[in-house]
Write a protein that holds these residues in place. Structure first.
Motif, PDB file in Angstrom:
ATOM      1  N   SER A   1     -15.656  30.711  -9.051  1.00 28.33           N
ATOM      2  CA  SER A   1     -14.296  30.687  -9.573  1.00 28.33           C
ATOM      3  C   SER A   1     -13.627  32.019  -9.246  1.00 28.33           C
ATOM      4  O   SER A   1     -14.212  33.081  -9.473  1.00 28.33           O
ATOM      5  N   MET A   2     -12.399  31.950  -8.730  1.00 33.31           N
ATOM      6  CA  MET A   2     -11.706  33.154  -8.280  1.00 33.31           C
ATOM      7  C   MET A   2     -10.329  33.255  -8.904  1.00 33.31           C
ATOM      8  O   MET A   2      -9.562  32.287  -8.888  1.00 33.31           O
ATOM      9  N   ALA A   3     -10.004  34.410  -9.469  1.00 36.07           N
ATOM     10  CA  ALA A   3      -8.666  34.685  -9.998  1.00 36.07           C
ATOM     11  C   ALA A   3      -7.994  35.704  -9.099  1.00 36.07           C
ATOM     12  O   ALA A   3      -8.476  36.831  -8.964  1.00 36.07           O
ATOM     13  N   ALA A   4      -6.893  35.304  -8.450  1.00 35.19           N
ATOM     14  CA  ALA A   4      -6.187  36.191  -7.530  1.00 35.19           C
ATOM     15  C   ALA A   4      -4.720  35.799  -7.476  1.00 35.19           C
ATOM     16  O   ALA A   4      -4.375  34.624  -7.671  1.00 35.19           O
ATOM     17  N   PRO A   5      -3.834  36.746  -7.203  1.00 40.53           N
ATOM     18  CA  PRO A   5      -2.428  36.407  -6.963  1.00 40.53           C
ATOM     19  C   PRO A   5      -2.251  35.923  -5.528  1.00 40.53           C
ATOM     20  O   PRO A   5      -2.800  36.527  -4.589  1.00 40.53           O
ATOM     21  N   PHE A   6      -1.496  34.843  -5.343  1.00 40.15           N
ATOM     22  CA  PHE A   6      -1.202  34.309  -4.015  1.00 40.15           C
ATOM     23  C   PHE A   6       0.300  34.417  -3.765  1.00 40.15           C
ATOM     24  O   PHE A   6       1.107  34.108  -4.646  1.00 40.15           O
ATOM     25  N   GLY A   7       0.656  34.817  -2.566  1.00 34.54           N
ATOM     26  CA  GLY A   7       2.054  34.807  -2.189  1.00 34.54           C
ATOM     27  C   GLY A   7       2.577  33.389  -2.086  1.00 34.54           C
ATOM     28  O   GLY A   7       1.845  32.469  -1.691  1.00 34.54           O
ATOM     29  N   ASN A   8       3.835  33.196  -2.448  1.00 31.86           N
ATOM     30  CA  ASN A   8       4.450  31.878  -2.346  1.00 31.86           C
ATOM     31  C   ASN A   8       5.101  31.751  -0.966  1.00 31.86           C
ATOM     32  O   ASN A   8       6.297  31.517  -0.827  1.00 31.86           O
ATOM     33  N   ASP A   9       4.284  31.922   0.082  1.00 27.90           N
ATOM     34  CA  ASP A   9       4.750  31.901   1.461  1.00 27.90           C
ATOM     35  C   ASP A   9       3.742  31.131   2.302  1.00 27.90           C
ATOM     36  O   ASP A   9       2.744  30.623   1.792  1.00 27.90           O
ATOM     37  N   VAL A  10       4.002  31.028   3.604  1.00 28.69           N
ATOM     38  CA  VAL A  10       3.131  30.224   4.460  1.00 28.69           C
ATOM     39  C   VAL A  10       1.714  30.785   4.502  1.00 28.69           C
ATOM     40  O   VAL A  10       0.736  30.038   4.557  1.00 28.69           O
ATOM     41  N   PHE A  11       1.568  32.113   4.440  1.00 26.38           N
ATOM     42  CA  PHE A  11       0.231  32.708   4.441  1.00 26.38           C
ATOM     43  C   PHE A  11      -0.500  32.374   3.144  1.00 26.38           C
ATOM     44  O   PHE A  11      -1.702  32.080   3.150  1.00 26.38           O
TER      45      PHE A  11
ATOM     46  N   VAL B   1      -7.418  26.782   2.469  1.00 28.39           N
ATOM     47  CA  VAL B   1      -8.744  27.093   2.987  1.00 28.39           C
ATOM     48  C   VAL B   1      -9.737  27.324   1.852  1.00 28.39           C
ATOM     49  O   VAL B   1     -10.850  26.779   1.851  1.00 28.39           O
ATOM     50  N   LEU B   2      -9.350  28.113   0.865  1.00 25.99           N
ATOM     51  CA  LEU B   2     -10.276  28.479  -0.199  1.00 25.99           C
ATOM     52  C   LEU B   2     -10.581  27.306  -1.126  1.00 25.99           C
ATOM     53  O   LEU B   2     -11.740  27.074  -1.488  1.00 25.99           O
ATOM     54  N   GLN B   3      -9.565  26.552  -1.505  1.00 22.06           N
ATOM     55  CA  GLN B   3      -9.787  25.449  -2.448  1.00 22.06           C
ATOM     56  C   GLN B   3     -10.330  24.204  -1.762  1.00 22.06           C
ATOM     57  O   GLN B   3     -11.338  23.629  -2.194  1.00 22.06           O
ATOM     58  N   ASP B   4      -9.668  23.756  -0.699  1.00 17.84           N
ATOM     59  CA  ASP B   4     -10.005  22.469  -0.091  1.00 17.84           C
ATOM     60  C   ASP B   4     -11.168  22.566   0.893  1.00 17.84           C
ATOM     61  O   ASP B   4     -11.999  21.660   0.956  1.00 17.84           O
ATOM     62  N   GLN B   5     -11.205  23.643   1.656  1.00 19.79           N
ATOM     63  CA  GLN B   5     -12.261  23.785   2.655  1.00 19.79           C
ATOM     64  C   GLN B   5     -13.530  24.379   2.059  1.00 19.79           C
ATOM     65  O   GLN B   5     -14.634  23.886   2.321  1.00 19.79           O
ATOM     66  N   GLU B   6     -13.397  25.419   1.241  1.00 15.90           N
ATOM     67  CA  GLU B   6     -14.568  26.133   0.748  1.00 15.90           C
ATOM     68  C   GLU B   6     -15.005  25.703  -0.648  1.00 15.90           C
ATOM     69  O   GLU B   6     -16.076  26.101  -1.114  1.00 15.90           O
ATOM     70  N   GLY B   7     -14.188  24.919  -1.350  1.00 15.18           N
ATOM     71  CA  GLY B   7     -14.587  24.410  -2.645  1.00 15.18           C
ATOM     72  C   GLY B   7     -14.591  25.433  -3.766  1.00 15.18           C
ATOM     73  O   GLY B   7     -15.349  25.316  -4.732  1.00 15.18           O
ATOM     74  N   ILE B   8     -13.739  26.437  -3.668  1.00 18.12           N
ATOM     75  CA  ILE B   8     -13.661  27.501  -4.677  1.00 18.12           C
ATOM     76  C   ILE B   8     -12.652  27.105  -5.756  1.00 18.12           C
ATOM     77  O   ILE B   8     -11.565  26.627  -5.444  1.00 18.12           O
ATOM     78  N   ASP B   9     -13.020  27.324  -7.009  1.00 14.94           N
ATOM     79  CA  ASP B   9     -12.118  27.030  -8.116  1.00 14.94           C
ATOM     80  C   ASP B   9     -11.020  28.080  -8.178  1.00 14.94           C
ATOM     81  O   ASP B   9     -11.294  29.284  -8.269  1.00 14.94           O
ATOM     82  N   LEU B  10      -9.756  27.649  -8.132  1.00 11.46           N
ATOM     83  CA  LEU B  10      -8.607  28.554  -8.187  1.00 11.46           C
ATOM     84  C   LEU B  10      -7.764  28.331  -9.433  1.00 11.46           C
ATOM     85  O   LEU B  10      -6.603  28.735  -9.481  1.00 11.46           O
ATOM     86  N   SER B  11      -8.348  27.744 -10.467  1.00 11.28           N
ATOM     87  CA  SER B  11      -7.565  27.415 -11.655  1.00 11.28           C
ATOM     88  C   SER B  11      -7.064  28.657 -12.381  1.00 11.28           C
ATOM     89  O   SER B  11      -6.101  28.572 -13.160  1.00 11.28           O
ATOM     90  N   HIS B  12      -7.685  29.798 -12.150  1.00 18.30           N
ATOM     91  CA  HIS B  12      -7.223  31.033 -12.780  1.00 18.30           C
ATOM     92  C   HIS B  12      -6.430  31.908 -11.816  1.00 18.30           C
ATOM     93  O   HIS B  12      -6.034  33.024 -12.178  1.00 18.30           O
ATOM     94  N   SER B  13      -6.193  31.414 -10.605  1.00 19.40           N
ATOM     95  CA  SER B  13      -5.320  32.109  -9.652  1.00 19.40           C
ATOM     96  C   SER B  13      -3.881  31.687  -9.896  1.00 19.40           C
ATOM     97  O   SER B  13      -3.617  30.661 -10.527  1.00 19.40           O
ATOM     98  N   ARG B  14      -2.941  32.440  -9.367  1.00 14.84           N
ATOM     99  CA  ARG B  14      -1.528  32.168  -9.604  1.00 14.84           C
ATOM    100  C   ARG B  14      -0.726  32.326  -8.322  1.00 14.84           C
ATOM    101  O   ARG B  14      -0.954  33.254  -7.544  1.00 14.84           O
TER     102      ARG B  14
END
Length: 351
Positions: free
Chosen positions: A61-71, A78-91
């Motif tokens: 499970s990973m908590a990180a800020p993500f930019g609201n952009d194409v990157f 990649v992280l959620q769908d390809q690698e199967g990492i939980d991003l429920s605590h990311s924003r």
């Protein structure tokens, strides 16, 4: 791996988009142009540890800020769908640009240029609100965290805190940066960081000095190997690096750290923990990219199969524990870092 905890590994920190160049035909100089043999695009920063953990079968499970952009879109997919990492605590944050790092690998090392306005502040606004067997943390981020209590609570609930620390660009190397080690189980600096903080000129001496602060110290030395000290058991291990053809060392330290956690949670002896982490990082440096260079079980099984067939006796003896540790086949191949910004179709099943 343990029903008491929701996750095996939890992580918190800034995310980067890494663009890595390797195989340069010359060292870059002002007013010149050089060419690279290979380039790789990958999520980076805290994603290095997250991907390496997930590819070794740890519930992550990973908590990180993500930019609201194409990157940010691409890294999230990649992280959620390809690698199967939980991003429920990311924003996803409006108005926040995804931080970018350009890494240039040369002479088995790398240099980096980073654009990351507000990345640390954005990460510190998050918390890990989940139970995990191990928490991977950055010491300086802990000291600056807006709610410093979350990681002490995690330790109090039985989580093992594995701490790293980034390069001190001020080069003051203040000992207060290490205060949070009192709540940590392990500390994994590289040799330059370890020697700078302990005011020593030898990585072994640095590891021994740090062993007074934390139960497990593992100092990575790049091509010179590793020194590890378990102060509770009074055990010290020094191990050489594997001999491999280095393509890109970016993210190899994070792969080492995640593999160390995997081996520690599996209950391996200290020497086997260090050997496994050395192997995982040794495979990673033969590939381009940062997070997406991390090996999966298929890569480790393939290396072990070849080593048992043609490797020297000492290497076969050193890694005999892999006969028990490697999960049963089939093992899926991991997806490498792409050379352009495009979504890579997810792979299903275990790695």
């Amino acid at each position: 791996m343990n029903a008491r905890f929701e996750w095996d590994v939890a992580l918190l920190g800034p995310l980067f988009l890494d663009y890595g160049f390797a195989g340069l035909d010359a060292v870059p100089q002002n007013g010149t142009e050089v060419f690279a043999d290979t380039v790789g695009l990958s999520p980076g920063g805290i994603a290095n540890l997250a991907v390496a953990s997930a590819r070794l079968g740890l519930r992550t499970s990973m908590a990180a800020p993500f930019g609201n952009d194409v990157f940010g879109d691409w890294c999230w997919s990649v992280l959620q769908d390809q690698e199967g990492i939980d991003l429920s605590h990311s924003r996803r944050l409006d108005g926040y640009a995804t931080p970018i790092t350009v890494a240039v690998a040369s002479d088995e090392d790398r240099s980096m240029i980073t654009y990351a306005p507000g990345a640390e502040d954005a990460a510190q606004a998050l918390q890990i609100a989940t139970s995990a067997r191990a928490v991977l943390v950055d010491l300086k981020s802990l000291r600056l965290a807006s709610d410093a209590g979350w990681w002490r609570r995690a330790a109090g609930e039985g989580a093992l805190l594995f701490a790293d620390i980034g390069w001190d660009s001020s080069e003051r190397w203040q000992l207060s940066d290490l205060d949070a080690l009192s709540s940590c189980h392990a500390f994994t600096p590289n040799e330059r960081e370890a020697m700078a903080y302990t005011r020593t000129d030898d990585p072994v001496a640095a590891a021994r000095a740090l062993a007074d602060r934390v139960p497990l110290v593992v100092v990575t030395r790049g091509g010179d190997g590793v020194v590890a000290i378990d102060s509770a058991a009074g055990e010290e291990v020094q191990m050489p690096a594997l001999k491999v053809d280095v393509v890109d060392p970016t993210g190899a330290g994070d792969v080492f750290g995640a593999a160390l956690v995997r081996a520690h949670l599996a209950g391996l002896a200290l020497a086997d923990q260090v050997a496994f982490a050395t192997l995982a990082s040794g495979i990673a440096v033969t590939r381009r990219g940062s997070a997406l260079s991390a090996p999966g079980w298929g890569d480790i099984a393939a290396w072990w199969s070849e080593t048992r067939s043609v490797g020297d006796a000492a290497l076969r003896a050193r890694y005999a524990f892999l006969d028990v540790m490697i999960p049963p086949a089939p093992h899926l191949d991991v997806i490498p870092a792409p050379e352009s910004l495009q979504y890579t179709a997810p792979m299903r099943g275990t790695r």
